[in-house]
Design an enzyme around this catalytic site. Structure first.
Site, PDB file in Angstrom:
ATOM      1  N   SER A  32      -7.310   4.608   8.947  1.00 34.24           N
ATOM      2  CA  SER A  32      -8.050   4.480   7.686  1.00 34.24           C
ATOM      3  C   SER A  32      -7.386   3.425   6.794  1.00 34.24           C
ATOM      4  O   SER A  32      -8.036   2.506   6.284  1.00 34.24           O
ATOM      5  CB  SER A  32      -8.075   5.850   6.999  1.00 34.24           C
ATOM      6  OG  SER A  32      -8.432   5.747   5.651  1.00 34.24           O
TER       7      SER A  32
ATOM      8  N   LYS B  80      -8.642  -0.989   6.340  1.00 33.07           N
ATOM      9  CA  LYS B  80      -8.960  -1.615   5.049  1.00 33.07           C
ATOM     10  C   LYS B  80      -8.013  -2.779   4.769  1.00 33.07           C
ATOM     11  O   LYS B  80      -8.430  -3.822   4.272  1.00 33.07           O
ATOM     12  CB  LYS B  80      -8.867  -0.579   3.925  1.00 33.07           C
ATOM     13  CG  LYS B  80     -10.047   0.390   3.944  1.00 33.07           C
ATOM     14  CD  LYS B  80      -9.895   1.510   2.952  1.00 33.07           C
ATOM     15  CE  LYS B  80      -8.847   2.503   3.364  1.00 33.07           C
ATOM     16  NZ  LYS B  80      -8.903   3.812   2.779  1.00 33.07           N
TER      17      LYS B  80
ATOM     18  N   ARG C  30     -13.747  13.549   6.178  1.00 32.04           N
ATOM     19  CA  ARG C  30     -12.425  14.171   6.402  1.00 32.04           C
ATOM     20  C   ARG C  30     -12.026  15.013   5.206  1.00 32.04           C
ATOM     21  O   ARG C  30     -11.434  16.086   5.344  1.00 32.04           O
ATOM     22  CB  ARG C  30     -11.374  13.083   6.654  1.00 32.04           C
ATOM     23  CG  ARG C  30     -11.505  12.441   8.019  1.00 32.04           C
ATOM     24  CD  ARG C  30     -10.676  11.177   8.102  1.00 32.04           C
ATOM     25  NE  ARG C  30      -9.288  11.423   7.820  1.00 32.04           N
ATOM     26  CZ  ARG C  30      -8.469  10.515   7.258  1.00 32.04           C
ATOM     27  NH1 ARG C  30      -8.911   9.321   6.946  1.00 32.04           N
ATOM     28  NH2 ARG C  30      -7.216  10.814   7.033  1.00 32.04           N
TER      29      ARG C  30
ATOM     30  N   ASP D  56     -14.908   3.516   7.384  1.00 33.33           N
ATOM     31  CA  ASP D  56     -13.864   4.325   6.756  1.00 33.33           C
ATOM     32  C   ASP D  56     -14.407   5.083   5.550  1.00 33.33           C
ATOM     33  O   ASP D  56     -14.000   6.213   5.285  1.00 33.33           O
ATOM     34  CB  ASP D  56     -12.671   3.459   6.331  1.00 33.33           C
ATOM     35  CG  ASP D  56     -11.603   4.311   5.670  1.00 33.33           C
ATOM     36  OD1 ASP D  56     -11.052   5.187   6.366  1.00 33.33           O
ATOM     37  OD2 ASP D  56     -11.358   4.154   4.465  1.00 33.33           O
TER      38      ASP D  56
ATOM     39  N   HIS E 156       0.847  -1.195   0.000  1.00 28.53           N
ATOM     40  CA  HIS E 156       0.000   0.000   0.000  1.00 28.53           C
ATOM     41  C   HIS E 156       0.878   1.238   0.000  1.00 28.53           C
ATOM     42  O   HIS E 156       1.781   1.373   0.816  1.00 28.53           O
ATOM     43  CB  HIS E 156      -0.924   0.022   1.230  1.00 28.53           C
ATOM     44  CG  HIS E 156      -1.809   1.239   1.227  1.00 28.53           C
ATOM     45  ND1 HIS E 156      -3.007   1.278   0.563  1.00 28.53           N
ATOM     46  CD2 HIS E 156      -1.632   2.470   1.761  1.00 28.53           C
ATOM     47  CE1 HIS E 156      -3.536   2.480   0.695  1.00 28.53           C
ATOM     48  NE2 HIS E 156      -2.726   3.221   1.420  1.00 28.53           N
TER      49      HIS E 156
HETATM   50  N1  URA Z   1      -5.379   6.751   2.131  1.00 31.87           N
HETATM   51  C1  URA Z   1      -6.378   6.242   2.869  1.00 31.87           C
HETATM   52  O1  URA Z   1      -6.931   5.197   2.567  1.00 31.87           O
HETATM   53  N2  URA Z   1      -6.774   6.925   3.960  1.00 31.87           N
HETATM   54  C2  URA Z   1      -6.199   8.079   4.334  1.00 31.87           C
HETATM   55  O2  URA Z   1      -6.589   8.628   5.341  1.00 31.87           O
HETATM   56  C3  URA Z   1      -5.155   8.600   3.554  1.00 31.87           C
HETATM   57  C4  URA Z   1      -4.756   7.907   2.441  1.00 31.87           C
END
Ligand code: URA
Length: 433
Positions: free
Chosen positions: A187, A191, A172, A165, A86
């Site tokens: 966040s 995931k 946000r 999220d 990621h």
């Molecule tokens: N990527 C995400 O999935 N969440 C964030 O808060 C920032 C980048």
């Protein structure tokens, strides 16, 4: 509404710099996901968290509550170990495209649930969707089938994965509460943990084109995420990498697919190849797989390309059709001769977004062919009048604002001069659990 707590009490507690209890956090996330806490109350709490922070216990509980808001996937039916990568996002960061098939070619399964771009950073799904016919949304069964047949799948996370999220991220985005380490870490990790991968490599970007422009902040974010992953039983490590200069020489959706195909064909820009190989090694190490063929050889001999072709066509993509081309192009020429000292990633990312490659609001359509080709990178000599950038868009009226960004993106000096801000090395740090 459940009367266990009140939202005002939770907001006031964080406003006054207190630690939230586990019970308060679980209640808040569950009630917000169910629509029992209003957006304006959650916005106030998010701002209090941004300003006053959270400790590791609070962040872990917040993350686990977000995971518990939805389904948790598992890949136990697969015969191979799973690893995911990621990136926290940057300009020209197309690494997932060559990396997923490359690591799959080395014997590991890659369930890569990806996102869309927002603002100046691109999103993997937008890039992949520029391939004619390619489909981002798969059912869980389809995802498993592509993984079993190809070794890698790149697709959208289903609506059942960490729904808390999805709501929080959208909120946000419009309340100025994205750049808070507890919120970014929870966040991303909610995931990734819900996705069910066994191991995870994080690419935490730093520099002007990243969420965390200071390496120290990026390191703190990386450490926080590694800690959350470790507590959840994941094999996890993080690389802190440079995003002060765009990655590669092509920015934009179809343009980045084109550059990824160059890399999978054994060519491509040196920085994209280097980062792809560093991350591939890291993923194989975490999965404890010693491939018969090195990732470098799998890029050169076409094995990674074979997986890419299979994976793209399994999702309806037709690589025999041409990638979309923009209706209009414009070149920007160097105004003087000398050495190109720096190229600001943020300005290039904003310019590409202004050309139509990105979206300003969730749900907007992006132009597949919009973006920027870079003809010289920092450190290279340039001659007055030579092309620095080629701009692509389907709407010519977008050129003017993009050009204004690019005019301030570059710094040119004499052979011996140094950039006004020191350049970052490609890999800055490595953090493991
Ligand atoms: N990527 C995400 O999935 N969440 C964030 O808060 C920032 C980048």
């Amino acid at each position: 509404m459940s009367s266990k707590f009140s939202a005002v009490e939770v907001i006031a507690s964080k406003r006054d710099r207190n630690e939230l209890t586990d019970e308060q956090i679980k209640w808040t996330i569950a009630e917000y996901t169910n629509g029992n806490i209003a957006d304006e109350q959650m916005s106030a709490l998010l701002m209090a968290i941004l300003l006053n922070g959270m400790n590791m216990r609070e962040i872990s509980t917040w993350t686990n509550a977000m995971i518990a808001s939805g389904e948790r996937m598992n890949w136990q039916k697969l015969s191979r170990p799973t690893v995911d990568k990621h990136s926290t996002g940057g300009v020209g960061d197309k690494i997932t495209l060559p990396l997923a098939p490359l690591v799959a070619a080395c014997g590991v399964a890659i369930p890569q649930l990806s996102g869309r771009g927002l603002g100046h950073t691109g999103g993997t799904l937008d890039k992949m969707e520029s391939i004619p016919g390619w489909r981002a949304s798969l059912s869980n069964d389809e995802m498993l089938k592509v993984l079993q047949d190809c070794g890698a799948v790149i697709c959208a996370a289903g609506s059942g994965l960490a729904p808390a999220d999805k709501k929080l991220y959208a909120l946000r985005d419009v309340t100025g509460t994205v750049p808070a380490i507890p919120l970014i870490a929870s966040s991303i990790m909610s995931k990734k943990i819900a996705e069910g991968t066994g191991a995870l490599v994080l690419d935490v970007k730093t520099g002007n084109g990243a969420f965390m422009d200071q390496p120290e902040k990026a390191r703190e974010l990386a450490k926080t995420m590694v800690q959350i992953g470790k507590s959840a039983g994941l094999k996890i490590s993080a690389l802190v990498t440079a995003m002060d200069v765009p990655l590669g020489k092509k920015i934009g959706n179809a343009l980045e697919v084109e550059e990824s195909i160059e890399v999978l064909s054994g060519g491509g820009p040196a920085d994209v190849v280097e980062l792809t190989l560093v991350l591939a090694d890291e993923m194989l190490k975490l999965a404890n797989v010693k491939p018969k063929l090195s990732p470098e050889s799998a890029l050169k001999n076409g094995q990674a390309m074979d997986v890419w072709r299979k994976m793209v066509s399994a999702q309806g993509g037709d690589l025999n059709q041409q990638l979309p081309k923009s209706k209009h192009q414009m070149q920007i020429l160097a105004k003087e001769s000398g050495k190109l000292l720096s190229m600001n990633a943020l300005s290039v990312g904003v310019a590409s977004w202004l050309l139509g490659a990105g979206r300003a609001k969730q749900g907007e359509k992006v132009q597949a062919a919009a973006g920027i080709e870079i003809h010289a990178k920092p450190g290279e000599a340039i001659t007055k009048g030579a092309p620095l950038f080629t701009l692509h868009t389907d709407e010519a009226e977008r050129f003017e604002r993009a050009q204004a960004q690019l005019d301030k993106a570059v710094e040119i000096g004499s052979e011996k001069s140094e950039p006004s801000v020191k350049r970052l090395p490609l890999v800055i740090d490595r953090i493991e659990s």
